[in-house]
Design a protein around this motif. Structure first.
Motif, PDB file in Angstrom:
ATOM      1  N   VAL A 284      -8.445  -3.516   0.376  1.00 18.40           N
ATOM      2  CA  VAL A 284      -7.467  -4.214   1.021  1.00 18.40           C
ATOM      3  C   VAL A 284      -8.006  -5.240   0.652  1.00 18.40           C
ATOM      4  O   VAL A 284      -7.114  -6.796  -0.007  1.00 18.40           O
ATOM      5  CB  VAL A 284      -6.494  -4.658   2.237  1.00 18.40           C
TER       6      VAL A 284
ATOM      7  N   ALA B  49       0.892  -0.763  -0.199  1.00 16.95           N
ATOM      8  CA  ALA B  49      -0.027  -0.088  -0.161  1.00 16.95           C
ATOM      9  C   ALA B  49       0.631   0.763   0.067  1.00 16.95           C
ATOM     10  O   ALA B  49       2.026   1.190   0.752  1.00 16.95           O
ATOM     11  CB  ALA B  49      -1.274   0.074   1.213  1.00 16.95           C
TER      12      ALA B  49
ATOM     13  N   VAL C 184      -3.121   0.394  -3.498  1.00 15.25           N
ATOM     14  CA  VAL C 184      -3.321  -0.229  -2.830  1.00 15.25           C
ATOM     15  C   VAL C 184      -2.476  -1.873  -3.652  1.00 15.25           C
ATOM     16  O   VAL C 184      -3.794  -1.796  -5.413  1.00 15.25           O
ATOM     17  CB  VAL C 184      -4.551  -1.239  -2.143  1.00 15.25           C
TER      18      VAL C 184
END
Length: 177
Positions: free
Chosen positions: A76, A17, A26
């Motif tokens: 994520v 990230a 990300v």
């Protein structure tokens, strides 16, 4: 205080990230996603965690705090695991099939519907009455699923139509003599 916003987003192994001001990118095994956080919150990369905090205590900052944390968490999860939405098709003669870059749907209309599959989204029809939509962006996967469902939403009398897997359709009683 946002209970969701207080929790930092943990970055798993295999995911990188970058935070540059309000821009968050990300990168993982499934792809790369970007997000620009609103000005009401500040985003910081602390080791293997991303922390989101409000810049002030006004109502807009508190509202954006938890939302921003959830969006970053979805970025994520998306690049590491991906997202999937399943649809079920109910009705006599209702079916779906993937042909090239289109999803062909027979939903009881006088014509078949050809739904173009957008880039970054994978659509599969393991059975003629099931459609699986996968991708790394949760918002896009949900939007495509909603657009397909809107082509023939489930009706309350017989339950015919396209519905989300596990969705409960409230049934109505028919006419009485």
């Amino acid at each position: 205080m946002s209970r969701i916003g207080k929790k930092p987003v943990v970055i798993p192994a295999g995911v990188t990230a970058k935070v540059e001001g309000q821009a968050i990118s990300v990168k993982g095994g499934k792809g790369e996603l970007h997000f620009t956080a609103p000005d009401y919150v500040s985003v910081a990369l602390e080791g293997t965690q991303i922390a989101v905090s409000p810049r002030s205590e006004d109502k807009k900052a508190r509202a954006a705090w938890g939302m921003t944390r959830s969006i970053v968490n979805n970025l994520v999860i998306g690049v590491s695991q991906g997202f999937e939405r399943k649809l079920e098709i109910t009705g006599v003669g209702y079916k779906a099939a993937v042909q090239g870059k289109n999803l062909q749907l027979s939903l009881g209309y006088s014509h078949d519907i050809s739904f173009p599959i957008p880039d970054g989204i994978a659509i599969a029809a393991p059975k003629p009455t099931e459609v699986s939509i996968t991708g790394i962006d949760k918002q896009r996967v949900g939007q495509i699923a909603a657009e397909i469902r809107a082509l023939r939403p489930p009706e309350p009398y017989k339950g015919k139509g396209v519905k989300y897997a596990g969705e409960f359709i409230f049934r109505k009683e028919g006419k009485k003599k």
